[in-house]
Design an enzyme around this catalytic site. Structure first.
Site, PDB file in Angstrom:
ATOM      1  N   ASN A   1      10.582 -21.348   7.908  1.00  0.00           N
ATOM      2  CA  ASN A   1      10.911 -22.827   7.236  1.00  0.00           C
ATOM      3  C   ASN A   1      11.993 -23.166   6.969  1.00  0.00           C
ATOM      4  O   ASN A   1      12.490 -22.454   5.731  1.00  0.00           O
ATOM      5  CB  ASN A   1       9.649 -23.087   6.107  1.00  0.00           C
ATOM      6  CG  ASN A   1       9.724 -24.521   5.382  1.00  0.00           C
ATOM      7  OD1 ASN A   1      10.528 -25.438   6.020  1.00  0.00           O
ATOM      8  ND2 ASN A   1       9.157 -24.833   4.394  1.00  0.00           N
TER       9      ASN A   1
ATOM     10  N   LYS B   1      13.570 -25.706   5.726  1.00  0.00           N
ATOM     11  CA  LYS B   1      13.799 -26.877   4.887  1.00  0.00           C
ATOM     12  C   LYS B   1      14.921 -27.638   5.191  1.00  0.00           C
ATOM     13  O   LYS B   1      15.098 -28.053   6.445  1.00  0.00           O
ATOM     14  CB  LYS B   1      13.967 -25.924   3.570  1.00  0.00           C
ATOM     15  CG  LYS B   1      12.747 -25.088   3.123  1.00  0.00           C
ATOM     16  CD  LYS B   1      12.648 -24.497   1.786  1.00  0.00           C
ATOM     17  CE  LYS B   1      11.646 -23.640   1.691  1.00  0.00           C
ATOM     18  NZ  LYS B   1      11.391 -23.159   0.057  1.00  0.00           N
TER      19      LYS B   1
ATOM     20  N   HIS C   1       3.404 -28.457   1.641  1.00  0.00           N
ATOM     21  CA  HIS C   1       4.267 -27.462   0.932  1.00  0.00           C
ATOM     22  C   HIS C   1       4.525 -27.979  -0.484  1.00  0.00           C
ATOM     23  O   HIS C   1       4.554 -29.183  -0.818  1.00  0.00           O
ATOM     24  CB  HIS C   1       5.561 -27.538   1.804  1.00  0.00           C
ATOM     25  CG  HIS C   1       6.620 -26.343   1.425  1.00  0.00           C
ATOM     26  ND1 HIS C   1       6.995 -26.685   0.282  1.00  0.00           N
ATOM     27  CD2 HIS C   1       6.772 -25.159   1.952  1.00  0.00           C
ATOM     28  CE1 HIS C   1       7.864 -25.267   0.150  1.00  0.00           C
ATOM     29  NE2 HIS C   1       7.672 -24.541   1.010  1.00  0.00           N
TER      30      HIS C   1
ATOM     31  N   GLU D   1       7.245 -28.264  -2.362  1.00  0.00           N
ATOM     32  CA  GLU D   1       8.302 -28.996  -2.526  1.00  0.00           C
ATOM     33  C   GLU D   1       7.885 -30.734  -2.055  1.00  0.00           C
ATOM     34  O   GLU D   1       8.312 -31.537  -2.557  1.00  0.00           O
ATOM     35  CB  GLU D   1       9.461 -28.714  -1.736  1.00  0.00           C
ATOM     36  CG  GLU D   1      10.091 -27.328  -2.345  1.00  0.00           C
ATOM     37  CD  GLU D   1      10.644 -26.311  -1.435  1.00  0.00           C
ATOM     38  OE1 GLU D   1      10.992 -26.764  -0.187  1.00  0.00           O
ATOM     39  OE2 GLU D   1      10.973 -25.358  -1.840  1.00  0.00           O
TER      40      GLU D   1
ATOM     41  N   GLU E   1       1.565 -19.889  -1.068  1.00  0.00           N
ATOM     42  CA  GLU E   1       2.630 -19.849  -1.494  1.00  0.00           C
ATOM     43  C   GLU E   1       2.726 -20.062  -3.108  1.00  0.00           C
ATOM     44  O   GLU E   1       2.734 -21.280  -3.362  1.00  0.00           O
ATOM     45  CB  GLU E   1       3.740 -20.673  -0.842  1.00  0.00           C
ATOM     46  CG  GLU E   1       4.071 -20.632   0.492  1.00  0.00           C
ATOM     47  CD  GLU E   1       5.084 -21.054   1.171  1.00  0.00           C
ATOM     48  OE1 GLU E   1       6.012 -20.263   1.559  1.00  0.00           O
ATOM     49  OE2 GLU E   1       5.402 -22.448   0.770  1.00  0.00           O
TER      50      GLU E   1
ATOM     51  N   GLY F   1      11.998 -18.918  -3.876  1.00  0.00           N
ATOM     52  CA  GLY F   1      13.376 -19.072  -3.880  1.00  0.00           C
ATOM     53  C   GLY F   1      13.600 -18.480  -5.059  1.00  0.00           C
ATOM     54  O   GLY F   1      14.822 -18.700  -5.588  1.00  0.00           O
TER      55      GLY F   1
ATOM     56  N   SER G   1       9.809 -15.762  -1.376  1.00  0.00           N
ATOM     57  CA  SER G   1      10.620 -14.667  -1.423  1.00  0.00           C
ATOM     58  C   SER G   1      10.366 -13.326  -0.637  1.00  0.00           C
ATOM     59  O   SER G   1      10.748 -12.316  -0.854  1.00  0.00           O
ATOM     60  CB  SER G   1      10.710 -14.432  -3.003  1.00  0.00           C
ATOM     61  OG  SER G   1      11.309 -15.232  -3.666  1.00  0.00           O
TER      62      SER G   1
HETATM   63  P1  13P Z   1      11.657 -18.531   0.243  1.00  0.00           P
HETATM   64  O1  13P Z   1      11.373 -17.367   1.150  1.00  0.00           O
HETATM   65  O2  13P Z   1      13.272 -19.047   0.263  1.00  0.00           O
HETATM   66  O3  13P Z   1      11.224 -18.094  -1.137  1.00  0.00           O
HETATM   67  O4  13P Z   1      10.665 -19.847   0.579  1.00  0.00           O
HETATM   68  C1  13P Z   1       9.531 -19.822   0.747  1.00  0.00           C
HETATM   69  C2  13P Z   1       9.034 -21.199   1.211  1.00  0.00           C
HETATM   70  O5  13P Z   1       9.028 -21.842   0.529  1.00  0.00           O
HETATM   71  C3  13P Z   1       8.364 -21.086   2.637  1.00  0.00           C
HETATM   72  O6  13P Z   1       7.825 -22.141   3.011  1.00  0.00           O
END
Ligand code: 13P
Length: 265
Positions: free
Chosen positions: A8, A10, A103, A105, A182, A188, A226
């Site tokens: 992803n 983003k 997601h 976010e 997740e 992150g 992560s």
């Molecule tokens: P990270 O791998 O940067 O922690 O992000 C995970 C994520 O949100 C994938 O959709």
């Protein structure tokens, strides 16, 4: 079951030039060791502005890497007066095979709720666009020991989808649905739950899905948060972790392909 490794991207990278370099490096890396990478599904989700560009490159390298988008319209499956939206039909037409929905976010910043998610799932199914449904608890929910309650509520969208969409084929259900667990506090942050904890949560998710419909007994359940080349092998060792959804480490071809290698068993 063949594993899934989904990147992803983003809101990255910042330029068309960088997108080109990242996809070229990924394609070169996969082509050079196609025997290894055939053992897992590799999917990348660029931002929607770059979807056509990436699609053109991937089309020329047929079947090496699948294409996903990071969202899809909840308003229509096709076209109409919905300024700023992008439909499942348009995405399919541009070579996109999967839509990431739910997601954390988007739940946090765009207020994506179960009603919107149910519409999105219906539109995806209507256009034969696969769904990667993200679920996960916040840090406060984790600390309050509410993980399974939160996940049960988020998974109720799948139950509603099954009840409403009696026209969804068994083929779609078996092949076009992925769940990505997740935990929000792991995204992150570098904080990672233990493989045993993720395995236990995945067991819960699997049992829940199965209780909705026996076809979902084999729905792949991915972990995200992560994931790095250094910990990918540990996650890949668990039978109940059917792949990963990768953020930061998906932005460098080497680290993403190292993760894919760990899942190419
Ligand atoms: P990270 O791998 O940067 O922690 O992000 C995970 C994520 O949100 C994938 O959709």
């Amino acid at each position: 079951m063949k594993s899934w490794v989904v990147g992803n991207w983003k809101l990255n990278p910042a330029s068309v030039k960088e997108v080109q370099a990242l996809v070229d490096n990924l394609v070169d890396g996969v082509s050079a060791q196609s025997d290894i990478f055939q053992a897992c599904h590799i999917v990348i989700a660029p931002c929607v502005l770059h979807v056509s560009q990436v699609s053109d490159i991937l089309e020329r390298k047929q079947g090496l890497i699948q294409l996903a988008c990071q969202d899809v319209s909840a308003l229509t499956a096709t076209s109409g007066a919905y300024t700023g939206d992008i439909s499942a039909q348009q995405l399919r037409d541009s070579g996109v095979e999967w839509a990431i929905i739910g997601h954390s976010e988007r739940r946090q910043y765009c207020h994506e709720d179960n009603t919107a998610l149910l519409n999105k799932m219906n539109h995806c199914a209507d256009q034969d666009l696969g769904v990667i449904l993200c679920i996960g608890e916040s840090e406060a929910e984790y600390e309050a020991d509410r993980t399974t309650q939160v996940l049960a509520d988020q998974l109720s969208v799948v139950e509603d989808f099954l009840q409403q969409s009696n026209k969804v084929s068994a083929d779609y259900l078996s092949n076009k649905l992925l769940i990505a667990y997740e935990p929000v506090w792991a995204i992150g942050t570098g904080k990672v739950p233990s493989v045993q904890d993720v395995t236990n949560v995945h067991k819960f998710i699997r049992e829940r899905l199965q209780s909705f419909d026996s076809t979902l007994a084999t729905t792949p359940v991915l972990y995200g948060g992560s994931v790095k080349p250094e910990n990918a092998k540990d996650f890949a060792a668990s039978e109940l972790i059917n792949g990963v959804l990768v953020g930061g480490a998906a932005l460098k071809a080497d680290s993403f392909l190292d993760i894919a290698k760990a899942f190419s068993k």
